[in-house]
Write an enzyme that holds these catalytic residues in place. Structure first.
Site, PDB file in Angstrom:
ATOM      1  N   LYS A   1      84.324  66.826  27.608  1.00  0.00           N
ATOM      2  CA  LYS A   1      83.293  67.861  27.786  1.00  0.00           C
ATOM      3  C   LYS A   1      83.686  68.833  28.901  1.00  0.00           C
ATOM      4  CE  LYS A   1      78.992  66.500  28.900  1.00  0.00           C
ATOM      5  NZ  LYS A   1      78.538  67.109  30.179  1.00  0.00           N
ATOM      6  N   SER A   2      84.151  68.305  30.021  1.00  0.00           N
ATOM      7  CA  SER A   2      84.504  69.183  31.149  1.00  0.00           C
ATOM      8  C   SER A   2      85.618  70.146  30.754  1.00  0.00           C
ATOM      9  CB  SER A   2      84.987  68.339  32.338  1.00  0.00           C
ATOM     10  OG  SER A   2      83.950  67.542  32.823  1.00  0.00           O
TER      11      SER A   2
ATOM     12  N   ARG B   1      68.947  59.591  37.312  1.00  0.00           N
ATOM     13  CA  ARG B   1      69.545  58.467  36.565  1.00  0.00           C
ATOM     14  C   ARG B   1      69.327  57.119  37.243  1.00  0.00           C
ATOM     15  NH1 ARG B   1      75.000  61.562  34.258  1.00  0.00           N
ATOM     16  NH2 ARG B   1      73.930  62.332  32.403  1.00  0.00           N
TER      17      ARG B   1
ATOM     18  N   SER C   1      80.838  67.747  44.353  1.00  0.00           N
ATOM     19  CA  SER C   1      80.459  68.356  43.074  1.00  0.00           C
ATOM     20  C   SER C   1      81.570  69.229  42.523  1.00  0.00           C
ATOM     21  CB  SER C   1      79.193  69.207  43.239  1.00  0.00           C
ATOM     22  OG  SER C   1      78.981  69.954  42.053  1.00  0.00           O
TER      23      SER C   1
ATOM     24  N   LYS D   1      71.045  64.626  38.180  1.00  0.00           N
ATOM     25  CA  LYS D   1      71.772  64.843  36.919  1.00  0.00           C
ATOM     26  C   LYS D   1      70.772  65.271  35.836  1.00  0.00           C
ATOM     27  CE  LYS D   1      75.825  63.901  38.471  1.00  0.00           C
ATOM     28  NZ  LYS D   1      76.790  64.975  38.584  1.00  0.00           N
TER      29      LYS D   1
ATOM     30  N   GLN E   1      81.241  70.829  39.812  1.00  0.00           N
ATOM     31  CA  GLN E   1      80.611  72.042  39.274  1.00  0.00           C
ATOM     32  C   GLN E   1      80.545  73.124  40.350  1.00  0.00           C
ATOM     33  OE1 GLN E   1      76.828  70.740  37.747  1.00  0.00           O
ATOM     34  NE2 GLN E   1      77.749  69.663  36.011  1.00  0.00           N
TER      35      GLN E   1
ATOM     36  N   ASP F   1      79.432  59.968  36.166  1.00  0.00           N
ATOM     37  CA  ASP F   1      78.642  59.950  34.927  1.00  0.00           C
ATOM     38  C   ASP F   1      78.567  58.553  34.306  1.00  0.00           C
ATOM     39  OD1 ASP F   1      78.107  62.643  35.113  1.00  0.00           O
ATOM     40  OD2 ASP F   1      79.857  63.228  33.926  1.00  0.00           O
TER      41      ASP F   1
HETATM   42  C1  S3P Z   1      81.164  68.024  35.723  1.00  0.00           C
HETATM   43  C2  S3P Z   1      80.915  67.630  37.006  1.00  0.00           C
HETATM   44  C3  S3P Z   1      79.966  66.561  37.359  1.00  0.00           C
HETATM   45  C4  S3P Z   1      79.566  65.742  36.136  1.00  0.00           C
HETATM   46  C5  S3P Z   1      79.285  66.590  34.934  1.00  0.00           C
HETATM   47  C6  S3P Z   1      80.516  67.382  34.562  1.00  0.00           C
HETATM   48  C7  S3P Z   1      82.141  69.107  35.489  1.00  0.00           C
HETATM   49  O1  S3P Z   1      78.794  67.161  37.890  1.00  0.00           O
HETATM   50  O2  S3P Z   1      78.431  64.941  36.435  1.00  0.00           O
HETATM   51  O3  S3P Z   1      78.921  65.786  33.822  1.00  0.00           O
HETATM   52  O4  S3P Z   1      82.575  69.294  34.336  1.00  0.00           O
HETATM   53  O5  S3P Z   1      82.507  69.772  36.473  1.00  0.00           O
HETATM   54  P1  S3P Z   1      78.635  67.495  39.465  1.00  0.00           P
HETATM   55  O6  S3P Z   1      79.547  68.579  39.815  1.00  0.00           O
HETATM   56  O7  S3P Z   1      77.191  67.897  39.616  1.00  0.00           O
HETATM   57  O8  S3P Z   1      78.944  66.195  40.160  1.00  0.00           O
END
Ligand code: S3P
Length: 450
Positions: free
Chosen positions: A28-29, A358, A174, A354, A176, A327
Site C-alpha cells: 500500500k505504501s 487501535r 511518522s 490510526k 507520513q 500497523d
Molecule cells: C504509512 C505510514 C504509517 C502507517 C501507514 C502507512 C506510509 O503511518 O501506519 O499505514 O505509507 O507512510 P504513520 O506515518 O502515521 O506512522
C-alpha cells in the site's frame, strides 16, 4: 458503516488447517508513492502490481484532479503521465481521500508548495484524525491551512506562492509526516532537510532516489538526517510493486494459530523498516521461515512459510521496534492470545491515531471475546491463553478500520466459539481479496445479516 457502502457484518468460525499459497496484494505504501511520484514526473511511469484497494484508488483519482493522466490497463497494471514537479493544476472540486491517512497527508504535502488551493476530506475515520502534524510543517514552507477544530478535515490548504526551504525535525515517528515534508520540498529552491529521531519506513527516500532526485541520508546523533535538493527533474520509472508485508501478516498469523496449518506467502518485501512483526513472531517461537531470500529492486524479499506454532511464548516487544511494525500490533495482539504468558507492547501511543484508536478497538473486542487485556495511553498487554486460545463468541467493532476487521476474522479461525465483526467493508481499503484468499486456504468466513 463502511466507507463505501452499507455495513458488511462477518463471522469467522474455527476452521481446519490452513494450507496452500497466499498471493497477497501489492504494498500500500509503495502503491500510493508510485502514483504520486509518477504524477510529479514528465513522461510515462509504468506500474505493475499496484494495490487496487480503495485507499490507492482514491489517490489515483486525486492525481487526476491535480492534472495527471492516470490509466488502468489490467489487473495491477497502470500508467501515469505526470505534470512534473511544480506542475500541479488547481483541482476543480474537493479531494476525497476516503479512509486513507497516507493518501491525504502525502498529497497535502505535495501541493503545499504550489500556488494553488485545494480542499480535502475523507470518511468519518479520516475526518477524525489529526492533520496538524502536516499543517505545522507546511506552514514553515509558507502554506496556509483552514480546517475544523483540532486540525481535522475537511481542510483547505492554500499553497505557498513563494515557498522557502525548511529544516524540520519530525516530532513523532511518522513516515507520513516525513514524506509530506520531503514531497513539499520538491518544489522549493534549495535544500529541504528532514530529521527523524527514530527510523520509519523509508520508501519515499528510496523511491525519490530511484526517480532521480538528489537525496542523501546520514545517521547522526540527532537521528536520520535526510537532505533533498529542491526542484529536480524527476524521470519516469517502470515500477514493480512488491507484495505487502502488512497484508502478509494476516495469513502468516492465522497459520500460526490454526492447528495443522502450513501456508506459503511468496514475494514479501522484508525491508527492515517494515519487517518488525516477523522478527517478533520468531522471538515468540513461531514456526516462520524465510525461503528463497533474495534482492529485488534494491529491497530484500523472501517467500514466507508459516506453520501452526503451539509453543509460542509471550514476550516484551522492544518499544524501539514499534515504527517497523506499527500497523501489525492489532494482529500481534491476536497471536498473543494464543501464546503462553504475557505479551507486552510498549511505546505504541501512535496506535491511538490510526484509522481507529487501535489500542482501544483491540482491547474492547478481545475482552468481549474472553481475553484479559491491560492498557495505558502508550501500552497494550495481552495475557496469553496458550494454543487453546480465545473463547470467542462475541462481535467486535471494526470502527472503519480494515486491520481491526481482519484481525478479528483471523482470531475466529482458532477460537472456541465464532468471532464476528460488525463491518468487514473497510477491508477493501487495503486487502480487497482478503475474503476469497483466506477462504481458499481453508478459512470459514460468513457474511451475516446486519
Ligand atoms: C504509512 C505510514 C504509517 C502507517 C501507514 C502507512 C506510509 O503511518 O501506519 O499505514 O505509507 O507512510 P504513520 O506515518 O502515521 O506512522
Amino acid at each position: 458503516m463502511s466507507s463505501h457502502g452499507d455495513p458488511i457484518p462477518m463471522t469467522s468460525r474455527k476452521c481446519g488447517p490452513l494450507k496452500g499459497t497466499a498471493l497477497v496484494p501489492g504494498d500500500k505504501s509503495i502503491s500510493h508513492r508510485s502514483l504520486i511520484l509518477g504524477a510529479l514526473t514528465v513522461g510515462e511511469t509504468k506500474i505493475s502490481g499496484l494495490l487496487e484497494g480503495d485507499d490507492v484508488l482514491d489517490t489515483a483519482k486525486a492525481m487526476r484532479a491535480f492534472g495527471a493522466e492516470v490509466t488502468h490497463h489490467g489487473e495491477g497494471e497502470w500508467t501515469v503521465n505526470g505534470v512534473g514537479v511544480g506542475g500541479f493544476a488547481e483541482p476543480e472540486n474537493v479531494i476525497d481521500c476516503g479512509n486513507s491517512g497516507t493518501g491525504v497527508r502525502l498529497i497535502m504535502g505535495c501541493m503545499a508548495t504550489s500556488d494553488i488551493t485545494a480542499t480535502f476530506t475523507g470518511d468519518a475515520s479520516l475526518r477524525s484524525r489529526p492533520m496538524g502534524r502536516i499543517t505545522d510543517p507546511v506552514a514553515l514552507f509558507g502554506a496556509q491551512s483552514y480546517g475544523r477544530k483540532g486540525g481535522r478535515l475537511p481542510m483547505t490548504i492554500v499553497g505557498a506562492a513563494d515557498p522557502v526551504a525548511v529544516r524540520y525535525t519530525v516530532p513523532m515517528p511518522s513516515a507520513q509526516v516525513k514524506s509530506a515534508v520531503l514531497l513539499a520540498g520538491l518544489n522549493v529552491a534549495g535544500d529541504t532537510v528532514v530529521i527523524e529521531k527514530e527510523a520509519t519506513r523509508d520508501h519515499t527516500e528510496r523511491m525519490l532516489a530511484g526517480f532521480g532526485a538528489d537525496i542523501t541520508v546520514e545517521n547522526t546523533d540527532e537521528g536520520r538526517v535526510i537532505t533533498l535538493k529542491g526542484q529536480p527533474e524527476l524521470k519516469p520509472q517502470t515500477i514493480t510493486v512488491p507484495r505487502d508485508p502488512s497484508s502478509a501478516a494476516f495469513p502468516v498469523c492465522a497459520a500460526l494459530i490454526v492447528e495443522g496449518s502450513d501456508v506459503l506467502i511468496p514475494n514479501i518485501g522484508l525491508n527492515p523498516t517494515r519487517a518488525g512483526l516477523f522478527t517478533t513472531l520468531r522471538e515468540m517461537g513461531a514456526d516462520l521461515t524465510y525461503e528463497n531470500e533474495r534482492e529485488e529492486g534494491g529491497e530484500p524479499v523472501a517467500d514466507l512459510r508459516a506453520k501452526f506454532s503451539p509453543n509460542m511464548k509471550g514476550i516484551e516487544v522492544p518499544p524501539e521496534r514499534a515504527p517497523s511494525m506499527i500497523d501489525e500490533y492489532p494482529i500481534l495482539s491476536v497471536v498473543a492470545c494464543y501464546a503462553e504468558g504475557k505479551t507486552v507492547m510498549k511505546g505504541v501511543k501512535e496506535l491511538r491515531v490510526k484509522e481507529s484508536d487501535r489500542i482501544d478497538a483491540m482491547a474492547r473486542g478481545l475482552e468481549a471475546n474472553g481475553a484479559t487485556i491491560e492498557e495505558d495511553e502508550d501500552t497494550l498487554i495481552v495475557h496469553g491463553m496458550g494454543p487453546g486460545g480465545l473463547p470467542g463468541g462475541a462481535t467486535a467493532e471494526a470502527r472503519l478500520d480494515h486491520r481491526i476487521a481482519m484481525s478479528f476474522m483471523c482470531a475466529g479461525m482458532a477460537s472456541k466459539e465464532p468471532v464476528s465483526v460488525d463491518d468487514a467493508g473497510p477491508i477493501a481499503t487495503s486487502f480487497p481479496v482478503f475474503e476469497p484468499l483466506m477462504e481458499k486456504l481453508g478459512a470459514q468466513l460468513v457474511r451475516t445479516s446486519a
